[in-house]
Design an enzyme around this catalytic site. Structure first.
Site, short mmCIF file in Angstrom:
data_model
loop_
_atom_site.label_atom_id
_atom_site.label_comp_id
_atom_site.label_asym_id
_atom_site.label_seq_id
_atom_site.Cartn_x
_atom_site.Cartn_y
_atom_site.Cartn_z
N HIS A 67 8.04 5.11 5.09
CA HIS A 67 9.34 3.93 5.36
C HIS A 67 8.88 3.12 6.23
CE1 HIS A 67 13.12 2.31 5.83
NE2 HIS A 67 13.56 2.98 4.70
N ASP B 96 14.75 8.48 -1.32
CA ASP B 96 14.56 8.58 -2.69
C ASP B 96 13.88 9.86 -2.97
OD1 ASP B 96 15.59 6.05 -3.08
OD2 ASP B 96 13.96 4.98 -2.66
N1 ACO Z 1 1.59 7.96 0.44
C1 ACO Z 1 0.43 7.93 0.90
N2 ACO Z 1 0.07 7.02 1.73
C2 ACO Z 1 1.08 6.16 2.30
C3 ACO Z 1 2.32 6.31 1.78
C4 ACO Z 1 2.61 7.13 0.82
N3 ACO Z 1 3.94 7.16 0.12
N4 ACO Z 1 3.27 5.20 2.51
C5 ACO Z 1 2.55 4.80 3.36
N5 ACO Z 1 1.03 5.45 3.29
C6 ACO Z 1 -0.07 4.99 4.09
C7 ACO Z 1 -0.56 3.55 3.70
O1 ACO Z 1 -1.63 3.76 2.72
C8 ACO Z 1 -1.16 3.03 5.16
O2 ACO Z 1 -2.28 3.53 5.37
P1 ACO Z 1 -3.52 2.68 6.26
O3 ACO Z 1 -2.82 2.47 7.58
O4 ACO Z 1 -4.59 3.83 6.48
O5 ACO Z 1 -3.65 1.71 5.38
C9 ACO Z 1 -0.16 3.38 5.90
O6 ACO Z 1 0.52 4.82 5.31
C10 ACO Z 1 1.07 2.53 6.18
O7 ACO Z 1 1.59 2.10 5.01
P2 ACO Z 1 1.97 0.61 4.69
O8 ACO Z 1 2.22 0.47 3.31
O9 ACO Z 1 1.39 -0.49 5.48
O10 ACO Z 1 3.62 0.72 5.48
P3 ACO Z 1 4.83 -0.10 5.09
O11 ACO Z 1 5.77 -0.06 6.12
O12 ACO Z 1 4.50 -1.51 4.65
O13 ACO Z 1 5.48 0.48 3.67
C11 ACO Z 1 6.74 1.73 1.97
C12 ACO Z 1 6.46 1.44 3.56
C13 ACO Z 1 6.48 0.85 1.32
C14 ACO Z 1 7.96 2.51 1.80
C15 ACO Z 1 5.83 2.86 1.79
O14 ACO Z 1 5.44 3.92 2.70
C16 ACO Z 1 5.34 3.11 0.30
O15 ACO Z 1 4.67 2.54 -0.56
N6 ACO Z 1 5.93 4.50 0.19
C17 ACO Z 1 6.32 4.96 -1.26
C18 ACO Z 1 7.28 4.18 -1.95
C19 ACO Z 1 8.62 4.48 -1.43
O16 ACO Z 1 8.85 5.82 -1.31
N7 ACO Z 1 9.64 3.60 -1.37
C20 ACO Z 1 10.79 3.87 -0.92
C21 ACO Z 1 11.23 3.40 0.32
S1 ACO Z 1 12.78 3.78 0.78
C22 ACO Z 1 13.92 2.86 0.18
O17 ACO Z 1 13.47 1.55 -0.18
C23 ACO Z 1 15.13 3.31 -0.10
#
Ligand code: ACO
Length: 428
Positions: free
Chosen positions: A305, A362
């Site tokens: 998140h 979620d």
């Molecule tokens: N699985 C694996 N790796 C992940 C995940 C994941 N679910 N989420 C983040 N990471 C990693 C990224 O690859 C990144 O790694 P790096 O630093 O080596 O490049 C690091 O963690 C940070 O991730 P970002 O994408 O930069 O974080 P951001 O804050 O932009 O994204 C998000 C947050 C979009 C929710 C992300 O965690 C994600 O895509 N999760 C899966 C989708 C999800 O569950 N979304 C629901 C969110 S809650 C809601 O909207 C109600």
């Protein structure tokens, strides 16, 4: 407490004002930065930018805290009802008994859709995603309610807000009915908000539908857990759309469009699909390895998140609700075992620990919605239904702010500098 921070930019020493909220990080007021230095700040994705001030919802992502008007989400989910939470978000306070009765009555009197809208549904393909239908139908409401279109009038804004909260269950249920070819069910106002929605979704005219109180309670709680979440992508979309003075129904349609994406509300659908694809506990390591592989776009859906760097407090309640519903319905689903094991394994894996990736709301919601009988395509539509109150509360707060301006971000331009037009026959 610091009241100013110093910045040296464009050879100027600036004292930038620091603004303090009631709780949470202070913010540096940079509103005059461009005028004073000719420079913008750069923050794509808004990772360090407060886009507004708001008194509705507070999140401490490091501690895993979520408060609505000061009340912890766990207490609201346990002790309150969705109607109470709607009143709280919209009006700032928990209602008295009389206020709650009046509010519930008002909402129940706005549940019907204009009959012309039923015709509108028939323009969609039967296999249309419910979110596509929701975007279209909610946007179309703007053509039906001219009497609540003057957004400068607080009373008209409140009527539009009530209409949106009241009609979303009807709209979502009709999207479902349309997809399975069953007749639309009209609302029945003697039922609760949630009971009415369950009947419109799962009832058929040929039989009396009896609302199961366990499912009704669980559904109501799911709505509470999704009601608002500060300045997330869809809420910011609603605010940005609304900042131009656009019609509220059109603004909420914009929020629905944003919510649909798999990185936001679409994650509940994606999370359950992922858990089903994993299928059995022994396949979890393979998926964890894929999530960690930089060359694989796969992510653990329902994990991570932008704000929570701790357990999402909504996921805690959601997991507990799954247990309660399964126990009450005397059912189980192997997918829940996969989810629990996946959480356990991910939370002991250095990759997820270092990046502070925890289950979000979620992760478990799909398991419970599926047990209740919703197809995966409806999950995000349910999220949109529940989030509508948050969207309208935030939209109202913004419009009521006398300092409100149109949202207009700037950019770091990286394209060509000025050049002269070349005639077609002179281009190589
Ligand atoms: N699985 C694996 N790796 C992940 C995940 C994941 N679910 N989420 C983040 N990471 C990693 C990224 O690859 C990144 O790694 P790096 O630093 O080596 O490049 C690091 O963690 C940070 O991730 P970002 O994408 O930069 O974080 P951001 O804050 O932009 O994204 C998000 C947050 C979009 C929710 C992300 O965690 C994600 O895509 N999760 C899966 C989708 C999800 O569950 N979304 C629901 C969110 S809650 C809601 O909207 C109600």
């Amino acid at each position: 407490m610091t009241d100013t921070v110093k910045l040296n930019a464009a050879d100027k020493d600036l004292d930038l004002k620091v603004l303090h909220g009631s709780v949470g990080p202070d913010v540096i007021d940079i509103r005059k930065l461009y005028a004073q230095t000719g420079m913008f700040t750069y923050d794509p994705g808004f990772t360090s930018t407060a886009s507004c001030d708001s008194a509705i919802t507070y999140i401490d992502g490091d501690e895993g805290v979520l408060l609505h008007r000061g009340y912890p989400i766990g207490q609201l989910a346990e002790q309150s009802s969705f109607m109470e939470v709607c009143h709280l978000l919209l009006n700032g306070e928990l209602p008295t008994k009389d206020e709650l009765d009046k509010f519930t009555y008002t909402i129940s009197r706005h549940t019907m859709l204009h009959e012309q809208l039923a015709t509108f549904y028939r323009g969609f393909r039967r296999d249309a995603h419910p979110m596509a239908i929701m975007c279209g139908v909610v946007g179309a409401l703007s053509a039906f309610y001219q009497d609540s279109a003057d957004i400068t009038d607080p009373q008209q804004r409140m009527i539009a807000s009530h209409r949106l909260i009241a009609k979303m269950p009807t709209i979502a249920a009709m999207a479902y009915k349309y997809s399975i070819g069953q007749p639309f069910m009209h609302p029945k106002n003697e039922l609760s908000y949630t009971g009415n929605f369950l009947r419109m979704t799962f009832g058929v005219p040929a039989e009396e539908y009896v609302v199961d109180p366990v499912i009704e309670k669980a559904m109501d709680r799911i709505f509470i857990l999704h009601a608002d979440h500060e300045q997330n992508a869809s809420t910011s979309t609603v605010r940005l759309a609304g900042s131009s003075g656009a019609n509220p129904f059109a603004c909420i349609a914009a929020g629905i469009a944003c919510l649909w994406g798999p990185a936001h509300g679409g994650a509940n659908e994606a999370a359950l699909n992922m858990l089903r694809e994993i299928g059995t506990v022994d396949r979890i390591p393979e998926y964890i390895a894929r999530a960690k592989d930089k060359n694989d776009p796969f992510r653990l859906m329902g994990f991570g998140h932008r704000v929570y760097k701790n357990y999402d407090p909504r996921a805690t309640v959601m997991q507990q609700t799954v247990r309660e519903v399964f126990a009450a319905m005397k059912v189980s689903d192997p997918v829940f075992d996969v989810a629990l094991k996946l959480e356990e394994m991910a939370l002991s894996d250095p990759y997820f620990i270092e990046k502070k990736l925890f289950p979000n709301v979620d992760f478990y919601s799909g398991v419970i919605l599926s047990a209740i009988g919703f197809p995966t395509t409806m999950f995000t539509a349910l999220f949109a239904l529940a989030r509508t109150v948050g969207w309208v509360a935030q939209w109202n707060e913004m419009i009521a702010d006398p300092e409100q301006k149109i949202g207009r971000p700037r950019q770091l331009y990286t394209g060509p500098t000025q050049r002269d037009y070349v005639a077609l026959d002179a281009r190589s």
